[in-house]
Design a protein around this motif. Sequence first.
Motif, PDB file in Angstrom:
ATOM      1  N   VAL A 131      21.965  31.464  36.102  1.00  0.00           N
ATOM      2  CA  VAL A 131      21.495  29.951  36.535  1.00  0.00           C
ATOM      3  C   VAL A 131      22.333  29.698  38.088  1.00  0.00           C
ATOM      4  CG1 VAL A 131      22.868  28.560  35.187  1.00  0.00           C
ATOM      5  CG2 VAL A 131      20.749  27.803  35.899  1.00  0.00           C
ATOM      6  N   ALA A 132      21.205  29.525  38.752  1.00  0.00           N
ATOM      7  CA  ALA A 132      22.095  28.955  40.182  1.00  0.00           C
ATOM      8  C   ALA A 132      21.805  27.525  40.152  1.00  0.00           C
ATOM      9  CB  ALA A 132      21.108  29.620  41.346  1.00  0.00           C
ATOM     10  N   LEU A 133      22.690  26.806  40.589  1.00  0.00           N
ATOM     11  CA  LEU A 133      23.087  25.418  40.623  1.00  0.00           C
ATOM     12  C   LEU A 133      24.121  24.995  41.688  1.00  0.00           C
ATOM     13  CD1 LEU A 133      24.926  24.032  37.657  1.00  0.00           C
ATOM     14  CD2 LEU A 133      24.472  26.427  37.982  1.00  0.00           C
ATOM     15  N   ASP A 134      24.102  23.724  42.079  1.00  0.00           N
ATOM     16  CA  ASP A 134      24.982  23.070  43.019  1.00  0.00           C
ATOM     17  C   ASP A 134      26.426  23.118  42.172  1.00  0.00           C
ATOM     18  OD1 ASP A 134      25.594  21.557  45.604  1.00  0.00           O
ATOM     19  OD2 ASP A 134      26.319  20.199  43.970  1.00  0.00           O
ATOM     20  N   ALA A 135      27.445  23.438  42.653  1.00  0.00           N
ATOM     21  CA  ALA A 135      28.654  23.423  42.018  1.00  0.00           C
ATOM     22  C   ALA A 135      29.366  21.846  41.735  1.00  0.00           C
ATOM     23  CB  ALA A 135      29.799  24.264  42.674  1.00  0.00           C
ATOM     24  N   ASP A 136      28.953  21.124  42.724  1.00  0.00           N
ATOM     25  CA  ASP A 136      29.670  19.783  42.808  1.00  0.00           C
ATOM     26  C   ASP A 136      28.899  19.225  41.483  1.00  0.00           C
ATOM     27  OD1 ASP A 136      31.382  20.356  44.706  1.00  0.00           O
ATOM     28  OD2 ASP A 136      30.032  19.726  46.155  1.00  0.00           O
ATOM     29  N   ALA A 137      27.379  19.548  41.243  1.00  0.00           N
ATOM     30  CA  ALA A 137      26.656  18.531  40.475  1.00  0.00           C
ATOM     31  C   ALA A 137      27.208  19.007  39.090  1.00  0.00           C
ATOM     32  CB  ALA A 137      25.089  18.900  40.618  1.00  0.00           C
ATOM     33  N   ALA A 138      27.104  20.474  38.925  1.00  0.00           N
ATOM     34  CA  ALA A 138      27.798  20.953  37.738  1.00  0.00           C
ATOM     35  C   ALA A 138      29.180  20.469  37.226  1.00  0.00           C
ATOM     36  CB  ALA A 138      27.835  22.341  37.771  1.00  0.00           C
ATOM     37  N   LEU A 139      30.134  20.464  38.379  1.00  0.00           N
ATOM     38  CA  LEU A 139      31.365  19.925  37.920  1.00  0.00           C
ATOM     39  C   LEU A 139      31.466  18.601  37.423  1.00  0.00           C
ATOM     40  CD1 LEU A 139      33.446  22.062  40.847  1.00  0.00           C
ATOM     41  CD2 LEU A 139      33.195  22.325  38.072  1.00  0.00           C
ATOM     42  N   ASP A 140      30.544  17.742  38.410  1.00  0.00           N
ATOM     43  CA  ASP A 140      30.509  16.136  37.972  1.00  0.00           C
ATOM     44  C   ASP A 140      30.002  15.991  36.464  1.00  0.00           C
ATOM     45  OD1 ASP A 140      31.435  15.590  40.422  1.00  0.00           O
ATOM     46  OD2 ASP A 140      29.365  15.034  41.380  1.00  0.00           O
ATOM     47  N   ALA A 141      28.841  16.898  36.251  1.00  0.00           N
ATOM     48  CA  ALA A 141      28.124  16.546  34.680  1.00  0.00           C
ATOM     49  C   ALA A 141      29.376  17.180  33.701  1.00  0.00           C
ATOM     50  CB  ALA A 141      26.975  17.397  34.731  1.00  0.00           C
ATOM     51  N   LEU A 142      30.336  18.010  34.072  1.00  0.00           N
ATOM     52  CA  LEU A 142      31.225  18.890  32.998  1.00  0.00           C
ATOM     53  C   LEU A 142      32.436  17.943  33.270  1.00  0.00           C
ATOM     54  CD1 LEU A 142      30.374  22.354  33.958  1.00  0.00           C
ATOM     55  CD2 LEU A 142      29.753  21.280  31.647  1.00  0.00           C
ATOM     56  N   ASP A 143      32.667  16.912  33.908  1.00  0.00           N
ATOM     57  CA  ASP A 143      33.902  16.270  34.054  1.00  0.00           C
ATOM     58  C   ASP A 143      35.020  17.021  34.515  1.00  0.00           C
ATOM     59  OD1 ASP A 143      35.503  13.842  34.379  1.00  0.00           O
ATOM     60  OD2 ASP A 143      35.974  13.759  32.346  1.00  0.00           O
ATOM     61  N   GLY A 144      34.757  18.169  35.279  1.00  0.00           N
ATOM     62  CA  GLY A 144      35.596  19.294  35.496  1.00  0.00           C
ATOM     63  C   GLY A 144      36.868  18.999  36.247  1.00  0.00           C
ATOM     64  N   THR A 145      38.237  19.383  36.005  1.00  0.00           N
ATOM     65  CA  THR A 145      39.206  19.357  36.918  1.00  0.00           C
ATOM     66  C   THR A 145      38.966  20.259  38.024  1.00  0.00           C
ATOM     67  OG1 THR A 145      40.480  18.558  35.114  1.00  0.00           O
ATOM     68  CG2 THR A 145      41.533  19.560  37.038  1.00  0.00           C
ATOM     69  N   VAL A 146      39.374  19.889  39.315  1.00  0.00           N
ATOM     70  CA  VAL A 146      39.211  20.809  40.154  1.00  0.00           C
ATOM     71  C   VAL A 146      40.836  21.290  40.988  1.00  0.00           C
ATOM     72  CG1 VAL A 146      38.264  21.381  42.516  1.00  0.00           C
ATOM     73  CG2 VAL A 146      36.764  20.252  40.966  1.00  0.00           C
ATOM     74  N   ALA A 147      41.191  22.343  41.016  1.00  0.00           N
ATOM     75  CA  ALA A 147      42.512  22.692  41.397  1.00  0.00           C
ATOM     76  C   ALA A 147      42.415  24.116  42.056  1.00  0.00           C
ATOM     77  CB  ALA A 147      43.505  22.519  40.416  1.00  0.00           C
ATOM     78  N   ASP A 148      43.571  24.335  42.802  1.00  0.00           N
ATOM     79  CA  ASP A 148      43.811  25.770  43.211  1.00  0.00           C
ATOM     80  C   ASP A 148      44.428  26.552  41.765  1.00  0.00           C
ATOM     81  OD1 ASP A 148      44.459  28.217  44.382  1.00  0.00           O
ATOM     82  OD2 ASP A 148      46.111  27.330  45.675  1.00  0.00           O
ATOM     83  N   VAL A 149      43.484  27.211  41.222  1.00  0.00           N
ATOM     84  CA  VAL A 149      43.757  28.101  40.051  1.00  0.00           C
ATOM     85  C   VAL A 149      43.623  29.552  40.056  1.00  0.00           C
ATOM     86  CG1 VAL A 149      43.628  26.151  38.474  1.00  0.00           C
ATOM     87  CG2 VAL A 149      41.696  27.469  38.786  1.00  0.00           C
ATOM     88  N   SER A 150      43.581  30.169  41.358  1.00  0.00           N
ATOM     89  CA  SER A 150      43.148  31.472  41.360  1.00  0.00           C
ATOM     90  C   SER A 150      43.976  32.080  42.877  1.00  0.00           C
ATOM     91  CB  SER A 150      41.620  31.919  41.769  1.00  0.00           C
ATOM     92  OG  SER A 150      41.193  31.290  42.979  1.00  0.00           O
ATOM     93  N   ASP A 151      43.913  33.475  42.652  1.00  0.00           N
ATOM     94  CA  ASP A 151      44.461  34.228  43.445  1.00  0.00           C
ATOM     95  C   ASP A 151      43.523  35.339  43.927  1.00  0.00           C
ATOM     96  OD1 ASP A 151      46.950  33.398  43.309  1.00  0.00           O
ATOM     97  OD2 ASP A 151      47.596  34.592  41.645  1.00  0.00           O
ATOM     98  N   PRO A 152      43.247  36.137  44.784  1.00  0.00           N
ATOM     99  CA  PRO A 152      42.458  37.127  45.488  1.00  0.00           C
ATOM    100  C   PRO A 152      42.365  38.193  44.449  1.00  0.00           C
ATOM    101  CG  PRO A 152      43.832  36.623  46.990  1.00  0.00           C
ATOM    102  CD  PRO A 152      44.382  35.950  46.041  1.00  0.00           C
ATOM    103  N   GLU A 153      41.411  38.710  44.141  1.00  0.00           N
ATOM    104  CA  GLU A 153      41.129  39.869  43.279  1.00  0.00           C
ATOM    105  C   GLU A 153      42.046  40.849  43.750  1.00  0.00           C
ATOM    106  OE1 GLU A 153      39.742  41.901  40.108  1.00  0.00           O
ATOM    107  OE2 GLU A 153      38.487  40.249  40.589  1.00  0.00           O
ATOM    108  N   PRO A 154      42.720  41.616  42.997  1.00  0.00           N
ATOM    109  CA  PRO A 154      43.654  42.661  43.415  1.00  0.00           C
ATOM    110  C   PRO A 154      42.658  44.069  43.904  1.00  0.00           C
ATOM    111  CG  PRO A 154      44.481  42.057  41.395  1.00  0.00           C
ATOM    112  CD  PRO A 154      43.152  41.195  41.721  1.00  0.00           C
ATOM    113  N   PRO A 155      43.192  44.692  45.127  1.00  0.00           N
ATOM    114  CA  PRO A 155      42.193  45.439  45.383  1.00  0.00           C
ATOM    115  C   PRO A 155      42.095  46.773  44.206  1.00  0.00           C
ATOM    116  CG  PRO A 155      44.242  45.708  46.833  1.00  0.00           C
ATOM    117  CD  PRO A 155      44.246  44.525  45.834  1.00  0.00           C
TER     118      PRO A 155
END
Length: 160
Positions: A131-155
């Motif tokens: 499903v394609a959707l607006d990330a901000d709308a999805a996060l608002d609906a899910l009451d998501g916490t947004v933070a830096d929680v990732s690293d680049p995929e290793p090569p």
Amino acid sequence: MSGTALAALASADIPHRVLRHGPVRSVAEAADALGVEVPDVVKTLVVRRAEQDYVFVLVPGDRVISWPKLRSLLGVNRLSLPGADEARSATGYERGTITPFGSRTAWPVVADERIRGRTITLGTGEHGSAVALDADAALDALDGTVADVSDPEPPGPPGP
């Protein structure tokens, strides 16, 4: 698309498009099949904080969970990925189809900050669709916490 996930999206009144594709074996293949960039294929990972206590983590397709960052955010010393059967029991969805929408339990959602402001794709609860959707709308609906929680995929390994 899974009736449960579709009903949850409709209930949240989030505009979305269902995209169908054939079998895919990687995020890159999924992006190609969906006609989107790899970072817009957002992986929904189920992470175990404790017995019967999970959190959904949304990560762009070109990134991986940063375990130190996620542990710090959640204030825990230990996190793990449950096995496929445990993830299905916790969510009602098979790996590769997991979405926070319509999950058996509404576990908390943590999203990597890089998905904000984008149109993303998420799993639908069934293989061969997204499903394609607006990330901000999805996060608002899910009451998501947004933070830096990732690293680049290793090569990956070098080519032949």
